[in-house]
Design a protein around this motif. Structure first.
Motif, PDB file in Angstrom:
ATOM      1  N   GLU A  94       0.706  -1.164  -0.144  1.00  0.00           N
ATOM      2  CA  GLU A  94       0.035   0.091  -0.072  1.00  0.00           C
ATOM      3  C   GLU A  94       0.913   1.158  -0.053  1.00  0.00           C
ATOM      4  OE1 GLU A  94      -3.337   0.279  -0.358  1.00  0.00           O
ATOM      5  OE2 GLU A  94      -3.806  -1.806   0.091  1.00  0.00           O
ATOM      6  N   ALA A  95       0.508   2.100  -0.851  1.00  0.00           N
ATOM      7  CA  ALA A  95       1.286   3.411  -0.826  1.00  0.00           C
ATOM      8  C   ALA A  95       1.469   4.265   0.531  1.00  0.00           C
ATOM      9  CB  ALA A  95       0.779   4.366  -2.142  1.00  0.00           C
ATOM     10  N   ASP A  96       2.268   5.008   0.619  1.00  0.00           N
ATOM     11  CA  ASP A  96       2.416   5.897   1.803  1.00  0.00           C
ATOM     12  C   ASP A  96       2.452   4.877   3.142  1.00  0.00           C
ATOM     13  OD1 ASP A  96       2.783   7.784   0.168  1.00  0.00           O
ATOM     14  OD2 ASP A  96       0.599   8.170  -0.051  1.00  0.00           O
ATOM     15  N   THR A  97       2.718   3.635   3.247  1.00  0.00           N
ATOM     16  CA  THR A  97       2.815   2.868   4.502  1.00  0.00           C
ATOM     17  C   THR A  97       4.245   2.426   4.694  1.00  0.00           C
ATOM     18  OG1 THR A  97       2.478   0.639   3.245  1.00  0.00           O
ATOM     19  CG2 THR A  97       0.246   2.282   4.280  1.00  0.00           C
ATOM     20  N   GLN A  98       5.077   2.768   4.134  1.00  0.00           N
ATOM     21  CA  GLN A  98       6.520   2.446   4.104  1.00  0.00           C
ATOM     22  C   GLN A  98       6.543   0.868   4.000  1.00  0.00           C
ATOM     23  OE1 GLN A  98       9.629   3.767   4.425  1.00  0.00           O
ATOM     24  NE2 GLN A  98       8.505   5.605   3.896  1.00  0.00           N
ATOM     25  N   ALA A  99       5.622   0.225   3.081  1.00  0.00           N
ATOM     26  CA  ALA A  99       5.380  -1.022   2.741  1.00  0.00           C
ATOM     27  C   ALA A  99       7.021  -1.743   2.364  1.00  0.00           C
ATOM     28  CB  ALA A  99       4.419  -1.305   1.646  1.00  0.00           C
ATOM     29  N   THR A 100       7.579  -2.578   3.312  1.00  0.00           N
ATOM     30  CA  THR A 100       8.627  -3.144   2.997  1.00  0.00           C
ATOM     31  C   THR A 100       8.486  -4.841   2.640  1.00  0.00           C
ATOM     32  OG1 THR A 100       9.730  -1.618   4.175  1.00  0.00           O
ATOM     33  CG2 THR A 100      11.010  -3.528   3.917  1.00  0.00           C
ATOM     34  N   LEU A 101       8.982  -5.397   1.636  1.00  0.00           N
ATOM     35  CA  LEU A 101       8.971  -6.692   1.701  1.00  0.00           C
ATOM     36  C   LEU A 101      10.435  -7.211   1.798  1.00  0.00           C
ATOM     37  CD1 LEU A 101       7.677  -9.259   0.506  1.00  0.00           C
ATOM     38  CD2 LEU A 101       8.227  -8.697  -1.711  1.00  0.00           C
ATOM     39  N   THR A 102      10.415  -8.369   2.632  1.00  0.00           N
ATOM     40  CA  THR A 102      11.796  -9.074   3.051  1.00  0.00           C
ATOM     41  C   THR A 102      11.649 -10.232   2.556  1.00  0.00           C
ATOM     42  OG1 THR A 102      12.115  -7.577   4.637  1.00  0.00           O
ATOM     43  CG2 THR A 102      13.289  -9.582   4.555  1.00  0.00           C
ATOM     44  N   VAL A 103      12.297 -10.736   1.307  1.00  0.00           N
ATOM     45  CA  VAL A 103      12.246 -11.966   0.727  1.00  0.00           C
ATOM     46  C   VAL A 103      13.609 -12.794   1.304  1.00  0.00           C
ATOM     47  CG1 VAL A 103      11.869 -13.527  -1.163  1.00  0.00           C
ATOM     48  CG2 VAL A 103      10.883 -11.376  -1.080  1.00  0.00           C
ATOM     49  N   SER A 104      13.644 -13.905   2.085  1.00  0.00           N
ATOM     50  CA  SER A 104      14.628 -14.621   2.476  1.00  0.00           C
ATOM     51  C   SER A 104      15.210 -15.470   1.423  1.00  0.00           C
ATOM     52  CB  SER A 104      14.346 -15.425   3.718  1.00  0.00           C
ATOM     53  OG  SER A 104      13.593 -16.413   3.312  1.00  0.00           O
ATOM     54  N   GLU A 105      16.238 -16.041   1.700  1.00  0.00           N
ATOM     55  CA  GLU A 105      16.802 -17.074   0.555  1.00  0.00           C
ATOM     56  C   GLU A 105      16.098 -18.155   0.465  1.00  0.00           C
ATOM     57  OE1 GLU A 105      18.434 -18.093   4.775  1.00  0.00           O
ATOM     58  OE2 GLU A 105      18.380 -16.323   3.866  1.00  0.00           O
ATOM     59  N   LEU A 106      15.069 -18.486   1.269  1.00  0.00           N
ATOM     60  CA  LEU A 106      13.963 -19.464   1.021  1.00  0.00           C
ATOM     61  C   LEU A 106      13.035 -19.191   0.350  1.00  0.00           C
ATOM     62  CD1 LEU A 106      14.111 -20.895   4.632  1.00  0.00           C
ATOM     63  CD2 LEU A 106      15.298 -21.865   2.914  1.00  0.00           C
ATOM     64  N   GLY A 107      12.563 -17.750   0.222  1.00  0.00           N
ATOM     65  CA  GLY A 107      11.408 -17.105  -0.231  1.00  0.00           C
ATOM     66  C   GLY A 107      11.477 -17.066  -1.904  1.00  0.00           C
ATOM     67  N   ALA A 108      10.399 -16.921  -2.594  1.00  0.00           N
ATOM     68  CA  ALA A 108      10.032 -16.713  -4.007  1.00  0.00           C
ATOM     69  C   ALA A 108       8.917 -16.237  -4.351  1.00  0.00           C
ATOM     70  CB  ALA A 108      10.385 -18.241  -4.777  1.00  0.00           C
ATOM     71  N   VAL A 109       8.875 -15.357  -5.244  1.00  0.00           N
ATOM     72  CA  VAL A 109       7.931 -14.615  -5.858  1.00  0.00           C
ATOM     73  C   VAL A 109       7.613 -14.932  -7.360  1.00  0.00           C
ATOM     74  CG1 VAL A 109       6.717 -12.346  -6.333  1.00  0.00           C
ATOM     75  CG2 VAL A 109       7.779 -12.752  -4.037  1.00  0.00           C
ATOM     76  N   GLU A 110       6.619 -15.414  -7.917  1.00  0.00           N
ATOM     77  CA  GLU A 110       6.457 -15.525  -9.352  1.00  0.00           C
ATOM     78  C   GLU A 110       5.366 -14.189  -9.754  1.00  0.00           C
ATOM     79  OE1 GLU A 110       5.443 -19.631 -10.586  1.00  0.00           O
ATOM     80  OE2 GLU A 110       7.039 -20.305  -9.134  1.00  0.00           O
ATOM     81  N   GLY A 111       5.661 -13.085 -10.028  1.00  0.00           N
ATOM     82  CA  GLY A 111       4.877 -12.201 -10.343  1.00  0.00           C
ATOM     83  C   GLY A 111       5.396 -10.955 -10.077  1.00  0.00           C
ATOM     84  N   ASP A 112       4.816  -9.947 -10.531  1.00  0.00           N
ATOM     85  CA  ASP A 112       5.242  -8.359 -10.376  1.00  0.00           C
ATOM     86  C   ASP A 112       5.375  -8.083  -8.758  1.00  0.00           C
ATOM     87  OD1 ASP A 112       5.676  -8.409 -12.931  1.00  0.00           O
ATOM     88  OD2 ASP A 112       3.867  -7.197 -13.391  1.00  0.00           O
ATOM     89  N   VAL A 113       6.441  -7.200  -8.341  1.00  0.00           N
ATOM     90  CA  VAL A 113       6.375  -6.605  -7.020  1.00  0.00           C
ATOM     91  C   VAL A 113       6.380  -5.154  -7.203  1.00  0.00           C
ATOM     92  CG1 VAL A 113       7.931  -6.483  -4.842  1.00  0.00           C
ATOM     93  CG2 VAL A 113       7.648  -8.580  -6.366  1.00  0.00           C
ATOM     94  N   ARG A 114       5.523  -4.646  -6.400  1.00  0.00           N
ATOM     95  CA  ARG A 114       5.477  -2.996  -6.339  1.00  0.00           C
ATOM     96  C   ARG A 114       5.468  -2.676  -4.806  1.00  0.00           C
ATOM     97  NH1 ARG A 114       6.077  -4.336 -10.815  1.00  0.00           N
ATOM     98  NH2 ARG A 114       4.721  -3.667 -12.706  1.00  0.00           N
ATOM     99  N   VAL A 115       6.574  -2.270  -4.066  1.00  0.00           N
ATOM    100  CA  VAL A 115       6.739  -1.808  -2.885  1.00  0.00           C
ATOM    101  C   VAL A 115       7.412  -0.802  -2.762  1.00  0.00           C
ATOM    102  CG1 VAL A 115       6.379  -4.179  -1.821  1.00  0.00           C
ATOM    103  CG2 VAL A 115       8.588  -3.396  -2.480  1.00  0.00           C
ATOM    104  N   GLU A 116       7.410  -0.099  -1.446  1.00  0.00           N
ATOM    105  CA  GLU A 116       8.249   1.194  -1.323  1.00  0.00           C
ATOM    106  C   GLU A 116       9.845   0.602  -1.071  1.00  0.00           C
ATOM    107  OE1 GLU A 116       6.640   3.983   1.045  1.00  0.00           O
ATOM    108  OE2 GLU A 116       4.643   3.748   0.468  1.00  0.00           O
TER     109      GLU A 116
END
Length: 152
Positions: A45-67
């Protein structure tokens, strides 16, 4: 000599654990820590200091939109970050990374483009509606006959 201000991530509000796979778009505010997998868009969400932390075990298959993004895992898709991207040594990105500030450790890999975005105001990653909209269409026309020697 100028000192660089250290980034302080917000408190993690959500954890997606190892072995968990989420299929579909995920929208969040604050901090999201990913040890599992997400198959879909990840939108902060915009203006919420949204922070995504992906560890070495994590994976995303898709677009990422974060601050802010701290990546030590895998992202297959385009990444648009409004403020800061940290790519740790195990980070793997297949897609275009749009950023304002970039920190990249030795060993991190980006199979795509790194695009520095200067015109946006800090923290501006677009509205939620813009982020959920359809992906931009490819400007490359499809190959009408991929194998001209092979005819049925």
């Amino acid at each position: 000599m100028a000192r660089v201000k250290r980034f302080k991530a917000p408190k993690v509000a959500t954890v997606i654990g190892q072995g968990t796979v989420i299929t579909g778009d995920v929208t969040f505010s604050g901090g999201l820590h990913l040890d599992g997998a997400i198959r879909g868009k990840v939108i902060g969400e915009a203006d919420t200091q949204a922070t995504l932390t992906v560890s070495e075990l994590g994976a995303v298959e898709g677009d990422v939109r974060v601050e802010n993004l701290i990546l030590n895992g895998t992202v297959v898709g385009d990444v648009r970050v409004g403020e800061r991207v940290e790519l740790a040594n195990n980070a793997r990105v297949t897609g275009t990374v749009y950023y304002q500030l970039l920190e990249m450790a030795m060993g991190a890999q980006v199979n795509g483009q790194l695009v520095r975005v200067e015109d946006e105001a800090p923290g501006s990653i677009g509205t939620t509606e813009q982020l959920r909209g359809p992906a931009a269409e490819s400007t490359t026309p499809p190959d009408p006959d991929p194998d001209p020697e092979f005819k049925v």
